[in-house]
Write a protein that holds these residues in place. Structure first.
Motif, PDB file in Angstrom:
ATOM      1  N   THR A  69       1.024  -1.133  -0.080  1.00 18.17           N
ATOM      2  CA  THR A  69      -0.366  -0.007   0.128  1.00 18.17           C
ATOM      3  C   THR A  69       1.210   1.126  -0.216  1.00 18.17           C
ATOM      4  O   THR A  69       0.522   1.860  -0.739  1.00 18.17           O
ATOM      5  CB  THR A  69      -0.560   0.313   1.831  1.00 18.17           C
ATOM      6  OG1 THR A  69      -1.308  -0.972   1.154  1.00 18.17           O
ATOM      7  CG2 THR A  69      -2.087   0.815   1.680  1.00 18.17           C
ATOM      8  N   PHE A  70       1.651   1.153   0.630  1.00 21.02           N
ATOM      9  CA  PHE A  70       2.870   2.629   0.639  1.00 21.02           C
ATOM     10  C   PHE A  70       3.618   2.797  -0.185  1.00 21.02           C
ATOM     11  O   PHE A  70       3.320   3.563  -0.968  1.00 21.02           O
ATOM     12  CB  PHE A  70       3.677   2.335   2.565  1.00 21.02           C
ATOM     13  CG  PHE A  70       4.961   3.283   2.381  1.00 21.02           C
ATOM     14  CD1 PHE A  70       4.401   4.435   3.041  1.00 21.02           C
ATOM     15  CD2 PHE A  70       5.721   2.792   1.900  1.00 21.02           C
ATOM     16  CE1 PHE A  70       4.973   5.745   2.866  1.00 21.02           C
ATOM     17  CE2 PHE A  70       7.447   3.535   2.152  1.00 21.02           C
ATOM     18  CZ  PHE A  70       6.722   5.347   2.242  1.00 21.02           C
ATOM     19  N   PHE A  71       4.316   1.693  -1.246  1.00 16.52           N
ATOM     20  CA  PHE A  71       4.409   1.567  -1.955  1.00 16.52           C
ATOM     21  C   PHE A  71       3.897   2.191  -3.199  1.00 16.52           C
ATOM     22  O   PHE A  71       4.289   2.571  -3.760  1.00 16.52           O
ATOM     23  CB  PHE A  71       5.459   0.245  -2.603  1.00 16.52           C
ATOM     24  CG  PHE A  71       5.930   0.037  -4.114  1.00 16.52           C
ATOM     25  CD1 PHE A  71       7.369   0.664  -3.867  1.00 16.52           C
ATOM     26  CD2 PHE A  71       5.104  -0.959  -4.785  1.00 16.52           C
ATOM     27  CE1 PHE A  71       7.908   0.420  -5.161  1.00 16.52           C
ATOM     28  CE2 PHE A  71       6.027  -0.551  -6.293  1.00 16.52           C
ATOM     29  CZ  PHE A  71       7.024  -0.321  -6.138  1.00 16.52           C
ATOM     30  N   HIS A  72       2.429   1.583  -3.572  1.00 17.89           N
ATOM     31  CA  HIS A  72       2.204   2.126  -4.709  1.00 17.89           C
ATOM     32  C   HIS A  72       1.794   3.521  -4.445  1.00 17.89           C
ATOM     33  O   HIS A  72       1.544   4.332  -5.413  1.00 17.89           O
ATOM     34  CB  HIS A  72       0.698   1.356  -4.529  1.00 17.89           C
ATOM     35  CG  HIS A  72      -0.870   1.645  -5.527  1.00 17.89           C
ATOM     36  ND1 HIS A  72      -0.647   1.642  -6.592  1.00 17.89           N
ATOM     37  CD2 HIS A  72      -1.796   2.552  -4.704  1.00 17.89           C
ATOM     38  CE1 HIS A  72      -1.656   2.024  -7.498  1.00 17.89           C
ATOM     39  NE2 HIS A  72      -2.739   2.817  -6.700  1.00 17.89           N
ATOM     40  N   LYS A  73       1.501   4.375  -3.194  1.00 22.56           N
ATOM     41  CA  LYS A  73       1.543   5.409  -2.820  1.00 22.56           C
ATOM     42  C   LYS A  73       2.543   6.050  -3.582  1.00 22.56           C
ATOM     43  O   LYS A  73       2.083   7.191  -4.002  1.00 22.56           O
ATOM     44  CB  LYS A  73       1.345   6.498  -1.541  1.00 22.56           C
ATOM     45  CG  LYS A  73      -0.710   5.380  -1.127  1.00 22.56           C
ATOM     46  CD  LYS A  73      -0.794   6.447   0.228  1.00 22.56           C
ATOM     47  CE  LYS A  73      -1.903   5.328   0.281  1.00 22.56           C
ATOM     48  NZ  LYS A  73      -3.334   5.784  -0.089  1.00 22.56           N
ATOM     49  N   ILE A  74       3.721   5.771  -3.115  1.00 21.95           N
ATOM     50  CA  ILE A  74       5.432   6.508  -3.591  1.00 21.95           C
ATOM     51  C   ILE A  74       4.946   6.576  -4.821  1.00 21.95           C
ATOM     52  O   ILE A  74       5.636   7.268  -5.490  1.00 21.95           O
ATOM     53  CB  ILE A  74       6.649   5.669  -2.922  1.00 21.95           C
ATOM     54  CG1 ILE A  74       6.346   5.786  -1.547  1.00 21.95           C
ATOM     55  CG2 ILE A  74       7.814   5.762  -3.333  1.00 21.95           C
ATOM     56  CD1 ILE A  74       6.584   7.143  -0.773  1.00 21.95           C
ATOM     57  N   VAL A  75       4.577   4.992  -5.629  1.00 21.32           N
ATOM     58  CA  VAL A  75       4.624   5.764  -7.822  1.00 21.32           C
ATOM     59  C   VAL A  75       3.566   6.232  -7.720  1.00 21.32           C
ATOM     60  O   VAL A  75       4.048   6.645  -8.514  1.00 21.32           O
ATOM     61  CB  VAL A  75       4.042   4.056  -8.023  1.00 21.32           C
ATOM     62  CG1 VAL A  75       3.665   3.733  -9.290  1.00 21.32           C
ATOM     63  CG2 VAL A  75       5.056   3.034  -7.202  1.00 21.32           C
ATOM     64  N   MET A  76       2.623   6.338  -7.139  1.00 22.60           N
ATOM     65  CA  MET A  76       1.335   7.408  -7.734  1.00 22.60           C
ATOM     66  C   MET A  76       2.371   9.114  -7.926  1.00 22.60           C
ATOM     67  O   MET A  76       1.863   9.103  -8.152  1.00 22.60           O
ATOM     68  CB  MET A  76       0.176   7.365  -6.674  1.00 22.60           C
ATOM     69  CG  MET A  76      -0.646   6.284  -6.910  1.00 22.60           C
ATOM     70  SD  MET A  76      -1.844   5.992  -6.839  1.00 22.60           S
ATOM     71  CE  MET A  76      -2.092   6.726  -5.055  1.00 22.60           C
ATOM     72  N   VAL A  77       3.177   8.751  -6.786  1.00 26.47           N
ATOM     73  CA  VAL A  77       4.020  10.690  -6.827  1.00 26.47           C
ATOM     74  C   VAL A  77       4.692  10.563  -7.238  1.00 26.47           C
ATOM     75  O   VAL A  77       4.317  11.833  -7.975  1.00 26.47           O
ATOM     76  CB  VAL A  77       4.198  10.633  -4.806  1.00 26.47           C
ATOM     77  CG1 VAL A  77       5.187  11.509  -4.717  1.00 26.47           C
ATOM     78  CG2 VAL A  77       3.250  11.045  -3.636  1.00 26.47           C
ATOM     79  N   ARG A  78       5.770  10.037  -7.735  1.00 23.88           N
ATOM     80  CA  ARG A  78       6.856   9.747  -8.682  1.00 23.88           C
ATOM     81  C   ARG A  78       5.797   9.977 -10.179  1.00 23.88           C
ATOM     82  O   ARG A  78       5.832  11.232 -10.620  1.00 23.88           O
ATOM     83  CB  ARG A  78       7.379   8.358  -9.072  1.00 23.88           C
ATOM     84  CG  ARG A  78       8.473   8.528 -10.057  1.00 23.88           C
ATOM     85  CD  ARG A  78       9.036   6.847 -10.254  1.00 23.88           C
ATOM     86  NE  ARG A  78       6.726   6.322 -10.795  1.00 23.88           N
ATOM     87  CZ  ARG A  78       7.928   5.328 -10.819  1.00 23.88           C
ATOM     88  NH1 ARG A  78       8.911   4.553 -10.753  1.00 23.88           N
ATOM     89  NH2 ARG A  78       6.639   4.911 -11.869  1.00 23.88           N
ATOM     90  N   ASP A  79       4.936   9.136  -9.936  1.00 24.10           N
ATOM     91  CA  ASP A  79       3.769   9.407 -11.720  1.00 24.10           C
ATOM     92  C   ASP A  79       3.637  11.072 -11.636  1.00 24.10           C
ATOM     93  O   ASP A  79       3.874  11.433 -12.581  1.00 24.10           O
ATOM     94  CB  ASP A  79       2.742   8.663 -12.268  1.00 24.10           C
ATOM     95  CG  ASP A  79       3.692   7.031 -11.756  1.00 24.10           C
ATOM     96  OD1 ASP A  79       4.548   6.608 -11.948  1.00 24.10           O
ATOM     97  OD2 ASP A  79       3.269   6.179 -12.017  1.00 24.10           O
ATOM     98  N   ARG A  80       2.479  11.630 -10.881  1.00 23.39           N
ATOM     99  CA  ARG A  80       2.249  12.560 -10.649  1.00 23.39           C
ATOM    100  C   ARG A  80       3.497  13.602 -11.096  1.00 23.39           C
ATOM    101  O   ARG A  80       2.914  14.679 -11.595  1.00 23.39           O
ATOM    102  CB  ARG A  80       1.287  12.768  -9.699  1.00 23.39           C
ATOM    103  CG  ARG A  80      -0.014  11.772  -9.907  1.00 23.39           C
ATOM    104  CD  ARG A  80      -0.947  12.599  -8.307  1.00 23.39           C
ATOM    105  NE  ARG A  80      -1.939  11.417  -9.213  1.00 23.39           N
ATOM    106  CZ  ARG A  80      -2.536  10.541  -8.564  1.00 23.39           C
ATOM    107  NH1 ARG A  80      -2.500  10.838  -6.874  1.00 23.39           N
ATOM    108  NH2 ARG A  80      -3.494   9.637  -8.393  1.00 23.39           N
ATOM    109  N   ILE A  81       4.374  13.319 -10.601  1.00 18.73           N
ATOM    110  CA  ILE A  81       5.776  14.374  -9.981  1.00 18.73           C
ATOM    111  C   ILE A  81       6.530  14.575 -11.632  1.00 18.73           C
ATOM    112  O   ILE A  81       6.124  15.463 -12.277  1.00 18.73           O
ATOM    113  CB  ILE A  81       6.507  14.520  -9.914  1.00 18.73           C
ATOM    114  CG1 ILE A  81       6.282  14.621  -7.733  1.00 18.73           C
ATOM    115  CG2 ILE A  81       8.298  15.097  -9.672  1.00 18.73           C
ATOM    116  CD1 ILE A  81       7.033  13.917  -7.018  1.00 18.73           C
ATOM    117  N   ARG A  82       6.069  13.564 -12.509  1.00 17.02           N
ATOM    118  CA  ARG A  82       6.485  13.243 -13.860  1.00 17.02           C
ATOM    119  C   ARG A  82       5.655  13.976 -14.643  1.00 17.02           C
ATOM    120  O   ARG A  82       5.763  14.698 -15.760  1.00 17.02           O
ATOM    121  CB  ARG A  82       6.659  12.071 -14.343  1.00 17.02           C
ATOM    122  CG  ARG A  82       7.700  10.871 -13.724  1.00 17.02           C
ATOM    123  CD  ARG A  82       8.018   9.791 -14.345  1.00 17.02           C
ATOM    124  NE  ARG A  82       9.292   9.582 -13.762  1.00 17.02           N
ATOM    125  CZ  ARG A  82       8.955   7.661 -13.702  1.00 17.02           C
ATOM    126  NH1 ARG A  82       8.299   6.655 -14.246  1.00 17.02           N
ATOM    127  NH2 ARG A  82      10.241   6.796 -13.415  1.00 17.02           N
TER     128      ARG A  82
END
Length: 177
Positions: A111-124
């Motif tokens: 769950t935590f990892f999924h949120k980190i990936v979403m943050v990364r993708d939104r920054i991109r």
């Protein structure tokens, strides 16, 4: 009924977001983000996000498919498939407060990892929008890009979670590397 042209963006109740890649007398051929290529009836219950009319193009299906993949990635909030490192699968993140009278907080690491990936993708996505902006001058784009690079640098701690190094956050590189 409005006939949609190739390149129209839609949302289908079952298949989600997609782009019309071909039109026949009875069907739309639509490439959907989650389910790939599907044919749907012209009178299907769909929401039109962006209509393109009378769009005829003499390009190969492969070229259209590659363009659509780029469009779908650019205009959707869908994350790319980013695997977590095997050693973390099924694990938990445990937050222990200093005050021992308080209980720990346990979060599934997936769950935590999924949120980190979403943050990364939104920054991109934000980075792409800044670079494509016609309202910002070059210096403003450079300044904002430097902030984004620093954000990536602040998030490098989480690189340990990624299975592939190519998915890692990368901040400013030292001059020696």
């Amino acid at each position: 009924m409005q006939l949609l042209g190739i390149g129209s963006r839609i949302t289908h109740p079952e298949f989600g977001k997609g782009v019309v890649t071909n039109v026949t007398s009875k069907h739309y051929w639509v490439t959907f983000i989650d389910s790939g290529l599907e044919t749907i009836d012209l009178d299907s219950d769909i929401e039109v996000i962006e209509a393109v009319e009378d769009e005829v193009d003499a390009v190969s299906f492969s070229e259209v498919e590659q363009s659509l993949i780029g469009i779908l990635k650019r205009w959707s909030d869908a994350s790319s498939i980013t695997p977590i490192a095997d050693k973390w699968k099924g694990g938990n993140l445990v937050l222990e407060p200093k005050d021992t009278s308080l209980s720990d907080k346990k979060i599934p690491i997936n769950t935590f990892f999924h949120k980190i990936v979403m943050v990364r993708d939104r920054i991109r996505v934000m980075e792409q929008k800044i670079n494509a902006s016609k309202n910002l001058d070059d210096q403003e784009k450079v300044d904002l890009q430097q902030y984004i690079t620093r954000i990536y640098g602040s998030l490098t701690t989480f690189n340990v979670l990624f299975k592939s190094q190519s998915d890692n956050f990368v901040g400013e590189r030292s001059k020696n590397s």
